[in-house]
Design a protein around this motif. Structure first.
Motif, PDB file in Angstrom:
ATOM      1  N   VAL A  76      -3.600   3.574  -1.381  1.00 36.71           N
ATOM      2  CA  VAL A  76      -3.798   2.808  -2.603  1.00 36.71           C
ATOM      3  C   VAL A  76      -3.167   1.448  -2.377  1.00 36.71           C
ATOM      4  O   VAL A  76      -1.992   1.354  -2.013  1.00 36.71           O
ATOM      5  N   TYR A  77      -3.933   0.391  -2.582  1.00 36.00           N
ATOM      6  CA  TYR A  77      -3.447  -0.965  -2.368  1.00 36.00           C
ATOM      7  C   TYR A  77      -3.087  -1.614  -3.695  1.00 36.00           C
ATOM      8  O   TYR A  77      -3.859  -1.578  -4.648  1.00 36.00           O
ATOM      9  N   TYR A  78      -1.904  -2.212  -3.737  1.00 40.32           N
ATOM     10  CA  TYR A  78      -1.385  -2.858  -4.930  1.00 40.32           C
ATOM     11  C   TYR A  78      -1.151  -4.340  -4.681  1.00 40.32           C
ATOM     12  O   TYR A  78      -0.683  -4.727  -3.615  1.00 40.32           O
ATOM     13  N   ARG A 104       0.838  -1.194   0.000  1.00 45.43           N
ATOM     14  CA  ARG A 104       0.000   0.000   0.000  1.00 45.43           C
ATOM     15  C   ARG A 104       0.875   1.247   0.000  1.00 45.43           C
ATOM     16  O   ARG A 104       2.022   1.226   0.433  1.00 45.43           O
ATOM     17  N   GLY A 112      -3.350  -0.621  -8.818  1.00 45.69           N
ATOM     18  CA  GLY A 112      -3.802  -0.187  -7.510  1.00 45.69           C
ATOM     19  C   GLY A 112      -5.299   0.056  -7.414  1.00 45.69           C
ATOM     20  O   GLY A 112      -5.971   0.312  -8.405  1.00 45.69           O
ATOM     21  N   THR A 113      -5.815  -0.022  -6.179  1.00 41.15           N
ATOM     22  CA  THR A 113      -7.211   0.290  -5.889  1.00 41.15           C
ATOM     23  C   THR A 113      -7.260   1.100  -4.600  1.00 41.15           C
ATOM     24  O   THR A 113      -6.592   0.772  -3.622  1.00 41.15           O
ATOM     25  N   GLN A 114      -8.028   2.182  -4.597  1.00 34.87           N
ATOM     26  CA  GLN A 114      -8.056   3.115  -3.471  1.00 34.87           C
ATOM     27  C   GLN A 114      -8.959   2.623  -2.351  1.00 34.87           C
ATOM     28  O   GLN A 114     -10.129   2.301  -2.576  1.00 34.87           O
TER      29      GLN A 114
END
Length: 121
Positions: free
Chosen positions: A93-95, A38, A114-116
């Protein structure tokens, strides 16, 4: 080479739960150790969790132990991160990332966009 696409990020309240997914477009998904990272704007990317290719050994950032669970389904080429009891400091942001099994533990070669995840107090 494997391509990765994260999904599931959204705005939640403190104490809520959220599940993230990472879909891999590669039939040799089981060749890879997988991880979640993240990043907060202005800070370096941080390791969150990792799972071995046989879905037995897992590793976690100390701050998320007992709250987050990493898992994988090799038949579906999918990585998951179950997040419980979310805190404002989890906002990032998660990767998802992939590493060939024969490379060193910190040598992740493939990354999603990534997704927030936003945790509101």
């Amino acid at each position: 080479q494997v391509s990765l696409v994260e999904s599931g990020g959204r705005v939640v309240q403190v104490g809520d739960s959220l599940s993230l997914s990472c879909a891999a477009s590669e039939h040799t998904f089981s060749w890879y150790d997988m991880g979640w990272f993240r990043q907060v704007p202005g800070k370096e990317r941080q390791f969150v969790a990792a799972i071995s290719w046989i879905n037995v050994v897992t590793y976690y950032l100390e701050a998320v132990k007992g709250r987050f669970t990493i898992s994988r389904d090799n038949a579906k080429n999918t990585l998951y991160l179950q997040m419980n009891d979310l805190k404002p400091e989890d906002t990032a942001v998660y990767y998802c990332a992939a590493k060939e099994r024969w490379k060193s533990a910190d040598d992740y070669s493939y990354w999603g966009r990534g997704t927030q995840v936003t945790v509101s107090s």
